[in-house]
Motif scaffolding. Structure first.
Motif, short mmCIF file in Angstrom:
data_model
loop_
_atom_site.label_atom_id
_atom_site.label_comp_id
_atom_site.label_asym_id
_atom_site.label_seq_id
_atom_site.Cartn_x
_atom_site.Cartn_y
_atom_site.Cartn_z
N ARG A 198 0.81 -1.21 0.00
CA ARG A 198 0.00 0.00 0.00
C ARG A 198 0.85 1.27 0.00
N VAL A 199 2.15 1.10 -0.18
CA VAL A 199 3.06 2.25 -0.13
C VAL A 199 3.62 2.53 -1.52
N PRO A 200 3.41 3.75 -2.06
CA PRO A 200 3.97 4.08 -3.38
C PRO A 200 5.45 4.45 -3.26
N ARG A 201 6.25 4.03 -4.22
CA ARG A 201 7.66 4.40 -4.27
C ARG A 201 7.90 5.21 -5.53
N GLN A 202 8.17 6.50 -5.34
CA GLN A 202 8.40 7.38 -6.48
C GLN A 202 9.74 7.05 -7.12
N GLY A 203 9.75 6.99 -8.46
CA GLY A 203 10.99 6.67 -9.16
C GLY A 203 10.85 6.94 -10.65
N TRP A 204 11.67 6.23 -11.44
CA TRP A 204 11.71 6.47 -12.88
C TRP A 204 11.58 5.16 -13.64
N LEU A 205 10.69 5.18 -14.63
CA LEU A 205 10.43 4.02 -15.48
C LEU A 205 11.17 4.22 -16.80
N TYR A 206 12.04 3.27 -17.16
CA TYR A 206 12.83 3.36 -18.38
C TYR A 206 12.33 2.32 -19.38
N LEU A 207 12.06 2.76 -20.61
CA LEU A 207 11.62 1.85 -21.67
C LEU A 207 12.69 1.81 -22.75
N SER A 208 13.22 0.62 -23.00
CA SER A 208 14.20 0.44 -24.07
C SER A 208 13.61 -0.47 -25.13
N VAL A 209 14.39 -0.84 -26.11
CA VAL A 209 13.89 -1.68 -27.20
C VAL A 209 13.40 -3.03 -26.68
N ASN A 210 14.12 -3.61 -25.73
CA ASN A 210 13.79 -4.96 -25.26
C ASN A 210 13.43 -5.05 -23.78
N TYR A 211 13.60 -3.95 -23.02
CA TYR A 211 13.42 -4.03 -21.57
C TYR A 211 12.52 -2.92 -21.03
#
Length: 603
Positions: free
Chosen positions: A164-177
């Motif tokens: 129930r706890v949000p963790r602020q961060g960064w989502l990285y989208l690459s070609v395969n990952y």
């Protein structure tokens, strides 16, 4: 790297590692520290959450008689900043000791540093990506265990829900990952998922905002609080589709460079990655191809708002004009009110206004008139924001358009089959013949009002007429138009004749495919007289062998014989071939191949 000198405010977020009377080398707190206090922990958390892209090291210039600091160099690695520090000690410090006036010291330092910056700019003239994105790429490869040649597409700020706890961060989208990283108060979370391992991707309303839920075989991950969730979800979906295509394609058939081309000066991005921009353009082109049933190679050049004057009811319809290298298309703002497809091969002239077209209540200063070959038909577009730009664009494409040369083949040696129903329609009842004539009458009335051929006005009335049924005599013409196969045929004149010749000569590699075709020929439509006769069987054999030669990645698979048989009943052999290609490759992709993935998914 060296930066142009600028005044900065010194804060407690930095600690000084080295210093001399004129320069100070500082390190960002919370980085490269074995034992850090609360301040270091706080600074590291702020940097992670806000993703400020602040470099970890910097060099400042300050005179002993001044309290003003100037930033002259910064770097993300200790090795790079120490290299700059060594250069300062060897080249600047000996000279500064002989300068008496303090102001002259600062002027000399700034002049030297600006000179170094100019040299760096000249050396990196071919570096296209923005500094912000380059830093993100470095961070991506540093944080995650991915191949060194993995290409980052884009990244987004979001929250990851663990319990129930949000963790602020960064989502990285690459070609395969798909990767996520969060650092809060000394604790970090790192997630690395391959797109080929994702089993589900969905949007749902959960927690405090709309959420993207990603499922794998063993875990479910929830991400929310995106600035633009539509863009993020579409990008995830597109990359997942590419990964699936790559996984399901035959070895060597999927070429990654077709989807992710190399960066060039001409296509260099301003603030985002080249891959992100290219994927956005590819998405728009795919929607354009799908909406107007155009070849898969057609690329959208641009779109512009305007009005189309519809001659059948003398009204102006609001919509958008779409332009590509081979087509001009129009779609109304109201869905299916009117669509229009004009191939450049059919265009005779493009003018701003015409003396023989006089219409009341229309400002001729805002119009563009396109004249086509068929019965000198004219299409009038108006109310452009920038008519001159659109007009010059259309003229430029038309001037460069070249007719496709037919393939070099002796077509006199090949006799192709006409629609087979013409030879085997003796079982038509009087009732069916009457119904066919009634349908033909309705369609001919429609053609008189809305035009005929690929440039007809496609309105709601057309779709209602299609649902009522297409008469046998018009199926060849209309199936070819509405499938978009007419454009493939026009772009490849005589190719079918050439494929028929090649498929009759090719041995060894295609022997197994030809054996499969032979086994299925008599199973196609056994209740149809056309396929109880050798002429029908021969036409189907030529069709299937030619397609196997045309699309070597697929060759032949079960059910193609049935589709091909139905097409040959109502279409001539060449038109049936291009319609079969449109069905297998564009309209129903992945249905008719060796893995029949499309059919399995729909089940």
């Amino acid at each position: 790297m060296w930066v142009k000198p600028s005044e900065i405010l010194v804060t407690g977020f930095w600690s000084t590692d080295r210093a001399n009377p004129y320069f100070a080398l500082q390190r960002r707190r919370g980085h490269d520290e074995e034992h850090g206090g609360f301040t270091s922990l706080f600074v590291a958390t702020i940097d992670s959450v806000l993703d400020s892209k602040t470099n970890r090291y910097r060099i400042l210039h300050q005179r002993p008689d001044s309290e003003v600091y100037h930033l002259i160099a910064e770097a993300d690695t200790k090795e790079e900043i120490e290299e700059h520090w060594s250069w300062i000690e060897e080249n600047l410090l000996p000279t500064l000791g002989g300068i008496e006036a303090g102001v002259d010291v600062t002027d000399y330092v700034q002049c030297k540093i600006k000179s170094l910056c100019a040299q760096v700019d000249e050396a990196e003239i071919d570096d296209f990506e923005s500094d912000k994105f380059k830093n993100a790429t470095k961070k991506f490869h540093k944080l995650f265990n991915v191949p060194i040649d993995e290409k980052l597409v884009t990244y987004y700020s979001c929250s990851y829900w663990r319990g129930r706890v949000p963790r602020q961060g960064w989502l990285y989208l690459s070609v395969n990952y798909l990767c996520f990283y969060s650092y809060l108060l000394g604790k970090d979370i790192t997630i690395v998922l391959k797109f080929t391992d994702i089993t589900s991707l969905e949007r749902l309303q959960a927690y405090v905002s709309e959420t993207i839920r990603i499922g794998t075989r063993f875990h479910v991950h929830d991400f929310s609080m995106f600035r633009n969730i539509d863009e993020t979800y579409q990008m995830m979906e597109q990359l997942a589709n590419f990964a699936a295509k790559k996984l399901l394609s035959e070895k060597g058939a999927f070429r990654e460079e077709d989807f992710f081309p190399a960066v060039t000066k001409k296509t260099a991005p301003k603030a985002i990655s080249q891959l992100k921009r290219d994927l956005d353009a590819k998405t728009r082109s795919e929607l354009y191809q799908c909406r107007f049933r155009l070849p898969a190679t057609e690329r959208l050049d641009g779109e512009v708002a305007c009005h189309l004057h519809t001659s059948y009811n003398r009204s102006n319809v609001s919509g958008k004009l779409y332009i590509s290298l081979n087509f001009v298309c129009f779609a109304s703002r109201v869905y299916h009110q009117v669509n229009l497809i004009i191939p450049f091969r059919d265009i005779v002239a493009i003018k701003k206004q015409s003396d023989d077209v006089i219409l009341p209540d229309i400002d001729t200063q805002s119009t563009i008139i396109i004249t086509i070959k068929e019965q000198a038909g004219k299409f009038l577009f108006l109310n452009f924001v920038d008519r001159e730009f659109v007009y010059e664009k259309l003229l430029n494409i038309l001037s460069q358009y070249e007719e496709v040369k037919p393939a070099d083949v002796d077509i006199s040696e090949i006799t192709l089959s006409p629609p087979l129903y013409l030879q085997f329609n003796s079982n038509y009842t009087e009732e069916r013949l009457t119904r066919e004539k009634e349908r033909e009458t309705l369609w001919n009335m429609h053609f008189t009002t809305y035009g005929r051929g690929s440039t007809m006005y496609r309105t709601n009335e057309l779709y209602e007429l299609i649902f009522q049924g297409i008469p046998d005599s018009l199926r060849n013409e209309l199936w070819l138009i509405f499938s978009g196969a007419i454009h493939d045929k026009a772009a490849n004149p005589n190719i079918y004749h050439k494929l028929v010749q090649q498929s009759s000569l090719v041995k060894t590699y295609h022997d197994s495919t030809n054996d499969e075709i032979e086994r299925d020929l008599y199973r196609a439509l056994p209740d149809q007289k056309a396929f109880q006769n050798e002429s029908g069987i021969s036409a189907l054999r030529r069709l299937l062998r030619a397609y196997a030669c045309h699309n070597t990645d697929v060759g032949y698979c079960q059910a193609m014989n049935i589709i091909g048989g139905v097409l040959l009943l109502y279409m001539n052999e060449e038109d049936a071939f291009w319609t079969l290609a449109a069905l297998c490759e564009r309209l129903l992709p992945d249905y008719y191949n060796t893995k029949v993935v499309g059919a399995l998914i729909d089940q």
